[in-house]
Write an enzyme that holds these catalytic residues in place. Sequence first.
Site, PDB file in Angstrom:
ATOM      1  CE  LYS A   1      37.301  40.106  55.039  1.00  0.00           C
ATOM      2  NZ  LYS A   1      38.221  38.933  55.001  1.00  0.00           N
TER       3      LYS A   1
ATOM      4  N   GLY B   1      31.355  40.138  51.846  1.00  0.00           N
ATOM      5  CA  GLY B   1      31.821  40.304  50.481  1.00  0.00           C
ATOM      6  C   GLY B   1      33.242  40.796  50.377  1.00  0.00           C
ATOM      7  CB  CYS B   2      35.596  42.541  52.644  1.00  0.00           C
ATOM      8  SG  CYS B   2      35.087  44.225  52.470  1.00  0.00           S
ATOM      9  CB  ILE B   3      38.536  38.875  49.308  1.00  0.00           C
ATOM     10  CG1 ILE B   3      38.823  40.065  48.409  1.00  0.00           C
ATOM     11  CG2 ILE B   3      37.470  37.995  48.706  1.00  0.00           C
ATOM     12  CD1 ILE B   3      39.339  39.695  47.039  1.00  0.00           C
TER      13      ILE B   3
END
Length: 105
Positions: free
Chosen positions: A100, A103-105
Amino acid sequence: MTTKVYAGTEVTVNDEGFFIDPKQWNADMAPEIAQEWGVPTLTDQHWQVVKQMRHEYEQTGSGPSVRALSKSSGVGIKELYQLFPKGPAKVAARIAGIPKPVGCI
């Protein structure tokens, strides 16, 4: 951690479906992963993004954000969301077999 089978090969993924070891990925797996995440067919433009995701990961150790992916792949942000409707950076990272992006939620 969970195991999945793509293109006849067992791989280890985390609870969100991201590869634990990107070296387990190969291009034959991408269409199966894409279908699993809501992308029925991989076009040339999809592949352009997937290859860029892998390249960025190899260079920096993380996949790019949507904005950075747009700049580096030459695919506009609006187009990225059309190609990967459930979230361009996350879905493209899964299809590319990388962890992942930061910074990706």
